[in-house]
Design a protein around this motif. Structure first.
Motif, PDB file in Angstrom:
ATOM      1  N   SER A   1      42.842   0.831  48.559  1.00 33.92           N
ATOM      2  CA  SER A   1      43.687   0.387  47.443  1.00 33.92           C
ATOM      3  C   SER A   1      43.108  -0.792  46.674  1.00 33.92           C
ATOM      4  CB  SER A   1      45.108   0.049  47.933  1.00 33.92           C
ATOM      5  OG  SER A   1      45.739   1.198  48.422  1.00 33.92           O
ATOM      6  N   GLN A   2      41.784  -0.900  46.641  1.00 37.58           N
ATOM      7  CA  GLN A   2      41.151  -1.896  45.785  1.00 37.58           C
ATOM      8  C   GLN A   2      40.911  -1.288  44.413  1.00 37.58           C
ATOM      9  OE1 GLN A   2      37.085  -3.072  46.681  1.00 37.58           O
ATOM     10  NE2 GLN A   2      37.471  -5.159  45.951  1.00 37.58           N
ATOM     11  N   ARG A   3      41.279  -2.013  43.360  1.00 30.92           N
ATOM     12  CA  ARG A   3      41.069  -1.507  41.999  1.00 30.92           C
ATOM     13  C   ARG A   3      39.584  -1.594  41.631  1.00 30.92           C
ATOM     14  NH1 ARG A   3      46.020  -4.023  38.468  1.00 30.92           N
ATOM     15  NH2 ARG A   3      44.989  -6.005  38.948  1.00 30.92           N
ATOM     16  N   GLN A   4      39.120  -0.612  40.847  1.00 26.30           N
ATOM     17  CA  GLN A   4      37.706  -0.579  40.473  1.00 26.30           C
ATOM     18  C   GLN A   4      37.501   0.157  39.151  1.00 26.30           C
ATOM     19  OE1 GLN A   4      36.516   3.347  43.195  1.00 26.30           O
ATOM     20  NE2 GLN A   4      35.668   1.376  43.732  1.00 26.30           N
ATOM     21  N   ILE A   5      36.390  -0.181  38.495  1.00 24.08           N
ATOM     22  CA  ILE A   5      35.949   0.524  37.286  1.00 24.08           C
ATOM     23  C   ILE A   5      34.639   1.224  37.620  1.00 24.08           C
ATOM     24  CG2 ILE A   5      35.513   0.320  34.807  1.00 24.08           C
ATOM     25  CD1 ILE A   5      36.228  -2.670  35.088  1.00 24.08           C
ATOM     26  N   LYS A   6      34.495   2.435  37.118  1.00 22.34           N
ATOM     27  CA  LYS A   6      33.207   3.121  37.201  1.00 22.34           C
ATOM     28  C   LYS A   6      32.809   3.595  35.804  1.00 22.34           C
ATOM     29  CE  LYS A   6      33.424   4.762  42.000  1.00 22.34           C
ATOM     30  NZ  LYS A   6      33.305   5.941  42.889  1.00 22.34           N
ATOM     31  N   ILE A   7      31.520   3.440  35.478  1.00 23.50           N
ATOM     32  CA  ILE A   7      30.961   3.910  34.217  1.00 23.50           C
ATOM     33  C   ILE A   7      30.046   5.089  34.529  1.00 23.50           C
ATOM     34  CG2 ILE A   7      29.716   3.302  32.111  1.00 23.50           C
ATOM     35  CD1 ILE A   7      32.269   1.711  32.499  1.00 23.50           C
ATOM     36  N   TRP A   8      30.250   6.194  33.805  1.00 19.76           N
ATOM     37  CA  TRP A   8      29.501   7.428  34.047  1.00 19.76           C
ATOM     38  C   TRP A   8      28.770   7.854  32.783  1.00 19.76           C
ATOM     39  CZ3 TRP A   8      30.333   9.391  39.035  1.00 19.76           C
ATOM     40  CH2 TRP A   8      31.457   8.919  39.708  1.00 19.76           C
ATOM     41  N   ASP A   9      27.677   8.553  32.979  1.00 17.72           N
ATOM     42  CA  ASP A   9      27.031   9.264  31.883  1.00 17.72           C
ATOM     43  C   ASP A   9      27.700  10.634  31.803  1.00 17.72           C
ATOM     44  OD1 ASP A   9      25.445  10.714  30.137  1.00 17.72           O
ATOM     45  OD2 ASP A   9      23.563   9.893  30.891  1.00 17.72           O
ATOM     46  N   ALA A  10      28.525  10.843  30.769  1.00 15.77           N
ATOM     47  CA  ALA A  10      29.321  12.068  30.695  1.00 15.77           C
ATOM     48  C   ALA A  10      28.450  13.310  30.525  1.00 15.77           C
ATOM     49  CB  ALA A  10      30.320  11.973  29.539  1.00 15.77           C
ATOM     50  N   ARG A  11      27.211  13.129  30.076  1.00 16.61           N
ATOM     51  CA  ARG A  11      26.314  14.291  29.965  1.00 16.61           C
ATOM     52  C   ARG A  11      25.766  14.704  31.323  1.00 16.61           C
ATOM     53  NH1 ARG A  11      24.934  10.977  25.572  1.00 16.61           N
ATOM     54  NH2 ARG A  11      25.344  11.886  23.532  1.00 16.61           N
ATOM     55  N   ASP A  12      25.729  13.754  32.249  1.00 14.53           N
ATOM     56  CA  ASP A  12      25.263  14.021  33.602  1.00 14.53           C
ATOM     57  C   ASP A  12      26.144  13.242  34.563  1.00 14.53           C
ATOM     58  OD1 ASP A  12      23.997  14.574  35.943  1.00 14.53           O
ATOM     59  OD2 ASP A  12      22.081  13.653  35.422  1.00 14.53           O
ATOM     60  N   PRO A  13      27.335  13.768  34.876  1.00 19.05           N
ATOM     61  CA  PRO A  13      28.314  13.007  35.666  1.00 19.05           C
ATOM     62  C   PRO A  13      27.871  12.686  37.089  1.00 19.05           C
ATOM     63  CG  PRO A  13      29.332  14.842  34.521  1.00 19.05           C
ATOM     64  CD  PRO A  13      27.869  15.039  34.413  1.00 19.05           C
ATOM     65  N   SER A  14      26.736  13.216  37.520  1.00 18.67           N
ATOM     66  CA  SER A  14      26.238  12.820  38.831  1.00 18.67           C
ATOM     67  C   SER A  14      25.707  11.391  38.813  1.00 18.67           C
ATOM     68  CB  SER A  14      25.121  13.771  39.282  1.00 18.67           C
ATOM     69  OG  SER A  14      24.005  13.686  38.407  1.00 18.67           O
ATOM     70  N   LYS A  15      25.512  10.843  37.595  1.00 20.02           N
ATOM     71  CA  LYS A  15      24.990   9.482  37.453  1.00 20.02           C
ATOM     72  C   LYS A  15      26.137   8.490  37.299  1.00 20.02           C
ATOM     73  CE  LYS A  15      20.629  10.847  35.213  1.00 20.02           C
ATOM     74  NZ  LYS A  15      19.800  10.694  33.985  1.00 20.02           N
ATOM     75  N   GLU A  16      26.359   7.719  38.337  1.00 21.13           N
ATOM     76  CA  GLU A  16      27.317   6.613  38.263  1.00 21.13           C
ATOM     77  C   GLU A  16      26.521   5.379  37.829  1.00 21.13           C
ATOM     78  OE1 GLU A  16      29.345   3.884  41.552  1.00 21.13           O
ATOM     79  OE2 GLU A  16      29.956   5.990  41.718  1.00 21.13           O
ATOM     80  N   LEU A  17      26.702   4.959  36.555  1.00 19.88           N
ATOM     81  CA  LEU A  17      25.876   3.899  35.994  1.00 19.88           C
ATOM     82  C   LEU A  17      26.311   2.513  36.424  1.00 19.88           C
ATOM     83  CD1 LEU A  17      25.396   5.234  32.355  1.00 19.88           C
ATOM     84  CD2 LEU A  17      23.982   5.632  34.368  1.00 19.88           C
ATOM     85  N   ALA A  18      27.585   2.338  36.694  1.00 14.52           N
ATOM     86  CA  ALA A  18      28.067   1.008  37.059  1.00 14.52           C
ATOM     87  C   ALA A  18      29.333   1.135  37.886  1.00 14.52           C
ATOM     88  CB  ALA A  18      28.327   0.165  35.818  1.00 14.52           C
ATOM     89  N   LEU A  19      29.498   0.194  38.800  1.00 13.68           N
ATOM     90  CA  LEU A  19      30.714   0.083  39.612  1.00 13.68           C
ATOM     91  C   LEU A  19      31.113  -1.383  39.634  1.00 13.68           C
ATOM     92  CD1 LEU A  19      32.892   0.872  41.703  1.00 13.68           C
ATOM     93  CD2 LEU A  19      31.116   0.673  43.469  1.00 13.68           C
ATOM     94  N   VAL A  20      32.354  -1.665  39.216  1.00  7.18           N
ATOM     95  CA  VAL A  20      32.867  -3.025  39.240  1.00  7.18           C
ATOM     96  C   VAL A  20      34.101  -3.032  40.137  1.00  7.18           C
ATOM     97  CG1 VAL A  20      33.771  -4.954  37.896  1.00  7.18           C
ATOM     98  CG2 VAL A  20      32.030  -3.451  36.902  1.00  7.18           C
ATOM     99  N   SER A  21      34.028  -3.749  41.232  1.00  4.38           N
ATOM    100  CA  SER A  21      35.170  -3.890  42.138  1.00  4.38           C
ATOM    101  C   SER A  21      36.024  -5.062  41.680  1.00  4.38           C
ATOM    102  CB  SER A  21      34.686  -4.116  43.573  1.00  4.38           C
ATOM    103  OG  SER A  21      33.946  -3.000  44.018  1.00  4.38           O
ATOM    104  N   LEU A  22      37.351  -4.875  41.716  1.00  8.72           N
ATOM    105  CA  LEU A  22      38.247  -5.887  41.171  1.00  8.72           C
ATOM    106  C   LEU A  22      39.063  -6.551  42.272  1.00  8.72           C
ATOM    107  CD1 LEU A  22      39.309  -3.872  37.999  1.00  8.72           C
ATOM    108  CD2 LEU A  22      37.608  -5.674  38.173  1.00  8.72           C
ATOM    109  N   ASP A  23      40.311  -6.150  42.456  1.00  7.39           N
ATOM    110  CA  ASP A  23      41.199  -6.834  43.391  1.00  7.39           C
ATOM    111  C   ASP A  23      42.063  -5.827  44.124  1.00  7.39           C
ATOM    112  OD1 ASP A  23      43.084  -6.004  41.528  1.00  7.39           O
ATOM    113  OD2 ASP A  23      43.120  -7.937  40.498  1.00  7.39           O
ATOM    114  N   GLN A  24      42.981  -6.309  44.914  1.00 11.59           N
ATOM    115  CA  GLN A  24      43.847  -5.452  45.719  1.00 11.59           C
ATOM    116  C   GLN A  24      45.221  -5.270  45.106  1.00 11.59           C
ATOM    117  OE1 GLN A  24      41.065  -4.504  48.479  1.00 11.59           O
ATOM    118  NE2 GLN A  24      43.185  -3.900  48.751  1.00 11.59           N
ATOM    119  N   ALA A  25      45.408  -5.656  43.840  1.00 17.19           N
ATOM    120  CA  ALA A  25      46.723  -5.518  43.208  1.00 17.19           C
ATOM    121  C   ALA A  25      47.135  -4.054  43.145  1.00 17.19           C
ATOM    122  CB  ALA A  25      46.705  -6.135  41.818  1.00 17.19           C
ATOM    123  N   ALA A  26      48.443  -3.821  43.158  1.00 21.97           N
ATOM    124  CA  ALA A  26      48.962  -2.454  43.259  1.00 21.97           C
ATOM    125  C   ALA A  26      49.074  -1.753  41.908  1.00 21.97           C
ATOM    126  CB  ALA A  26      50.330  -2.469  43.933  1.00 21.97           C
ATOM    127  N   GLY A  27      49.129  -2.513  40.813  1.00 20.07           N
ATOM    128  CA  GLY A  27      49.388  -1.917  39.511  1.00 20.07           C
ATOM    129  C   GLY A  27      48.222  -1.113  38.965  1.00 20.07           C
TER     130      GLY A  27
END
Length: 446
Positions: free
Chosen positions: A243-269
């Protein structure tokens, strides 16, 4: 400059909280909950769902600050609670709504705003088997509207012709988000959805198959929200298994490529993402908390998703939306304006939050205000259905360039459906038969 300091024009963007007299208050908000934003806006109005019969929706002029009048005029033509709504991107006076009653309706707002409650929509669209939960107008094709429902279908409508033009049944569970690709850069993937089955699907509703799938983009069980970025990028915002919030950035032309991952916090919203293509900034607004984080997106950078700053508030946000760029105060270096919906003392309050770049000059800052989305269609529904993928039309923000704050709304006339034409034809045949009978009777009498 230190190698650890990233040069950015927007590093020092700050938020100007509104004064009490500039907020909108006394909104008796509907108690329904779901995946929606709860507030939407165009350059003239914002809309929120209220308590009451008919699924009432308040449509409030941006200049009508203060308390919303008790018993004020609303849109109230549904037979259940209004769950979502969306303003037409090319006509300031049109709003689509959806409801528990499984219908989608299109409303015409009088030029001066609502002065009385409206119960009869311009268009009534029926085709979903269960409640309709989310609506999104196409950002470049006129009169094209996407809807998703608890029947696990994603449908596309031509609201002018009052008919369904496409439907996708690839989902196996409840759909959590739906977004259009605005710039036409991803041929074959003009729509993206997230689903409770943890699959993010990219597809073209004009075709029959899902083009690409991101399986388990986020491992958590809570909602995944989406935002198309530029240069073929896609942002997904969700949760880990812990339940940790996170952002992921993908190359939509090749979704196997996860370009970035940003971990945030444990907030529920759940976090709602909003992307500004002009500043290349991604805003994350938390449902249930009062904070708005903002990031700079640069596909070529070592850190494609770079944290800029964060606006903190003790007032928990229920919903958020960002206004079109063409209604901002550019001479004060306002680069974005967000409407934050909160609840205070049992009533809803809408607060406008201005994001400002600190500059000392009084001149127009063309480096932070490139040409923006014009609010004009790039093609009509027929051209889009035929395969057109046009980028959005742009216009300058510089007042000296002849910029017009909002395009004049063209008159909307819904084309009659086949069923309506059949009824009219039957009425016409009946009238002809009645007239022929009268003529025959008159001939015999003479």
């Amino acid at each position: 400059m230190s190698a650890f300091i990233r040069n950015s024009k927007f590093r020092h963007v700050y938020v100007e909280p509104p004064k009490q007299e500039d907020t909108f208050r006394n909104l008796r908000l509907a108690t329904t909950t779901g995946e929606q934003q709860y507030v939407k806006a165009n350059t003239k109005y914002f809309a929120v769902a209220l308590q009451g019969g008919g699924g009432p929706i308040a449509v409030v002029d941006h200049t009508a600050t203060g308390a919303f009048p008790t018993g004020g005029p609303v849109l109230a033509g549904h037979k259940g609670a209004a769950l979502d709504f969306d303003f037409h991107p090319f006509n300031e006076q049109l709003l689509a709504s959806c409801s528990d009653d499984s219908t989608v309706k299109l409303w015409g707002i009088p030029p001066g705003g609502l002065t009385e409650t409206l119960t009869e929509p311009l268009v009534d669209l029926r085709g979903h088997g269960r409640k309709v939960t989310l609506l999104r107008f196409h950002p470049t094709a006129s009169n094209v509207l996407a809807s998703v429902s608890a029947d696990m279908l994603c449908k596309v409508w031509d609201v002018e012709k009052q008919g369904e033009v496409a439907s996708t049944d690839a989902h196996t569970s409840l759909i959590q988000d739906v977004q259009w690709n605005a710039d036409g850069s991803l041929l074959g993937t003009s729509l993206c959805t997230s689903c409770k089955d943890k699959v993010v699907r990219l597809f073209d509703p004009r075709g029959s198959a899902v083009a690409t799938e991101l399986r388990a983009a986020h491992e958590g069980s809570k909602s995944v929200k989406l935002a198309f970025l530029q240069d073929g990028l896609l942002a997904t915002v969700g949760f880990t298994r812990q339940s940790q919030r996170q952002i992921k950035i993908w190359d939509a032309r090749d979704p196997s490529k996860e370009l970035a991952l940003v971990s945030l916090d444990q907030a529920a919203g759940v976090l709602l993402p909003f992307f500004d293509p002009d500043t290349k900034m991604l805003y994350l607004c938390g449902k249930g908390d009062g904070n708005i984080r903002y990031y700079e997106i640069n596909k070529a950078a070592k850190t494609p998703c770079f944290a800029l700053s964060e606006h903190r508030s003790t007032a928990a946000g229920k919903g958020y939306c960002f206004l079109p760029k063409r209604c901002l105060d550019v001479m004060s270096c306002e680069t974005a304006r967000c409407l934050k919906l909160t609840s205070q003392n049992g009533n809803g309050v809408v607060e406008p939050l201005s994001f400002v770049v600190p500059r000392k000059s009084d001149a127009f800052q063309d480096d932070i205000f490139p040409d923006c989305y014009a609010g004009l269609p790039s093609c009509d529904a027929d051209a889009w259905l035929a395969g057109a993928n046009e980028p959005p039309k742009l216009r300058p923000l510089n007042p000296d360039a002849g910029f017009v704050a909002a395009p004049s709304a063209a008159a909307f006339v819904a084309k009659k459906t086949a069923a309506q034409l059949e009824v009219e034809l039957a009425d016409a045949h009946k009238k002809i038969a009645d007239l022929e009978a009268k003529l025959a009777a008159a001939g015999l009498a003479s």
